[in-house]
Design an enzyme around this catalytic site. Structure first.
Site, PDB file in Angstrom:
ATOM      1  N   ASP A  43     -10.008  -1.085   6.703  1.00 12.11           N
ATOM      2  CA  ASP A  43     -10.245  -3.019   6.290  1.00 12.11           C
ATOM      3  C   ASP A  43     -11.468  -3.560   6.474  1.00 12.11           C
ATOM      4  OD1 ASP A  43      -7.582  -4.916   5.619  1.00 12.11           O
ATOM      5  OD2 ASP A  43      -9.770  -6.013   6.016  1.00 12.11           O
ATOM      6  N   ASP A  69     -15.849  -1.758   4.031  1.00  9.73           N
ATOM      7  CA  ASP A  69     -16.516  -2.882   2.759  1.00  9.73           C
ATOM      8  C   ASP A  69     -16.558  -1.644   1.883  1.00  9.73           C
ATOM      9  OD1 ASP A  69     -17.009  -4.365   0.924  1.00  9.73           O
ATOM     10  OD2 ASP A  69     -18.636  -5.591   1.593  1.00  9.73           O
ATOM     11  N   TYR A 161      -9.340 -12.486 -11.733  1.00  8.67           N
ATOM     12  CA  TYR A 161      -8.593 -12.156 -10.515  1.00  8.67           C
ATOM     13  C   TYR A 161      -7.766 -10.945 -11.526  1.00  8.67           C
ATOM     14  CZ  TYR A 161      -4.639 -10.293  -7.460  1.00  8.67           C
ATOM     15  OH  TYR A 161      -3.738  -9.528  -7.101  1.00  8.67           O
ATOM     16  N   LYS A 165      -7.058  -6.992 -11.994  1.00 10.22           N
ATOM     17  CA  LYS A 165      -5.917  -5.845 -11.283  1.00 10.22           C
ATOM     18  C   LYS A 165      -5.596  -5.091 -13.035  1.00 10.22           C
ATOM     19  CE  LYS A 165      -5.832  -6.953  -7.241  1.00 10.22           C
ATOM     20  NZ  LYS A 165      -5.639  -5.606  -6.816  1.00 10.22           N
ATOM     21  N   THR A 196       2.247 -13.194   2.017  1.00  9.08           N
ATOM     22  CA  THR A 196       0.871 -12.647   2.548  1.00  9.08           C
ATOM     23  C   THR A 196       0.099 -13.249   2.678  1.00  9.08           C
ATOM     24  OG1 THR A 196      -0.644 -12.286   0.551  1.00  9.08           O
ATOM     25  CG2 THR A 196       1.491 -10.502   1.903  1.00  9.08           C
ATOM     26  N   THR A 199      -0.879 -14.980  -0.779  1.00  7.43           N
ATOM     27  CA  THR A 199      -0.306 -16.122  -1.456  1.00  7.43           C
ATOM     28  C   THR A 199      -0.591 -17.296  -0.274  1.00  7.43           C
ATOM     29  OG1 THR A 199       1.474 -14.711  -0.618  1.00  7.43           O
ATOM     30  CG2 THR A 199       1.416 -14.928  -2.851  1.00  7.43           C
TER      31      THR A 199
END
Ligand SMILES: NC(=O)c1ccc[n+]([C@@H]2O[C@H](COP(=O)([O-])OP(=O)(O)OC[C@H]3O[C@@H](n4cnc5c(N)ncnc54)[C@H](O)[C@@H]3O)[C@@H](O)[C@H]2O)c1
Length: 267
Positions: A43, A69, A161, A165, A196, A199
């Site tokens: 992470d 990263d 975004y 995706k 999470t 959101t």
């Protein structure tokens, strides 16, 4: 009769999970470890990744952590390389790390474009590229990318975004064709609304707190999109990842999997 523990289990397998400090990635790391895998947790939040790995070790699993990263190819190579140096090889890669972007396409600037594309598209590709030779050396493996329900339901103000995706979904279809001959399966999740930090980000007030009325309203609006009236939890995605990582899904590749409470079925 087949022993379901060996079909759905991951005993002796090695997994790398990015985004493992929080949310879906954290839950994926926990579920894969619970199923018997040794796990490399990566992470951007290195401390958070180490905290997840520590919890897994305390529960009896083998786990190490690395700060990464995913937009940086060398860092991704180093993270995936831990699977081989620490646990002898790689069987499962979960490319979970990703970042949101809020704003219209009309107003999108180059630096936001470059960063979100670098993290969500390049980062996912770098993971796949690092994993393929290690998996091929073991005779196969399973790559699980994370796309989004945003590819099914376009939302104004979420275009950058969504397009990254959609690229992850297409990458998944194509890569599955390219690496299947080496026994490597490639699938992707397209999660529906899952609670999470991702959101909750829009609900956060300047001091970081979240007003409980705003939260309830938000959950209600997410639930109303689902015919079963549910909003997702991270583990709902993690259980699907377990299936895709295990032998139980050996006939499945090149697909986009939708744990989304049925939010896309009524349109
Ligand atoms: N939560 C949802 O409703 C939802 C829906 C669809 C898709 N997704 C996708 O699921 C994935 C996980 O998101 P989440 O909901 O668990 O959010 P989250 O914010 O809880 O977790 C995301 C994690 O990714 C890490 N990360 C971000 N950028 C990174 C980078 N450049 N390198 C390494 N790590 C990085 C963060 O530090 C964080 O720990 C993301 O790819 C997201 O796009 C989430």
């Amino acid at each position: 009769m087949q022993d379901l523990n060996s079909v759905f289990g991951l005993e002796g397998k090695v997994a790398v999970v990015t985004g493992g400090a929080s949310g879906i990635g954290e839950s994926v790391a926990e579920v894969l470890a619970q199923a018997g895998a040794s796990v490399v947790v990566g992470d951007l939040n290195a401390e958070g990744a180490e905290a997840t790995a520590k919890r897994l070790r305390e529960s009896g699993a083998e786990a190490v952590a690395g700060g990464v990263d995913i937009a940086n190819r060398e860092e991704v190579n180093a993270l995936v390389g831990l699977a081989e140096s620490e646990f002898g090889g790689l069987d499962v890669l979960c490319n979970v790390a990703g970042m949101p972007h809020d704003g219209t396409l009309e107003e999108l600037n180059d630096s936001d474009f470059d960063r979100v594309v670098s993290v969500n598209i390049r980062g996912t590709l770098y993971g796949c590229q690092a994993a393929i030779p290690l998996m091929a050396a073991r005779g196969g493996g399973s790559i699980i990318n994370v796309s989004s329900g945003a590819i099914d339901l376009p939302v104004a103000g979420f275009g950058l975004y969504s397009l990254t995706k959609a690229a992850v979904a297409q990458m998944t279809h194509t890569l599955a064709q390219e690496v299947g001959d080496r026994g490597i399966r490639v699938n992707a999740l397209a999660p529906g609304a899952t609670i999470t930090n991702f959101t909750k980000r829009r609900l956060k007030q300047p001091d970081g707190s979240i007003n409980s009325e705003d939260f309830d309203q938000f959950i209600g609006s997410m639930e109303s999109m689902s015919p079963i009236g549910r909003v997702g939890e991270s583990v709902d995605q993690a259980w699907l990842v377990l299936y895709l990582a295990s032998e139980a899904s050996r006939f499945c590749t090149g697909q986009i999997w939708r744990a989304n409470g049925g939010a896309t079925t009524g349109r």
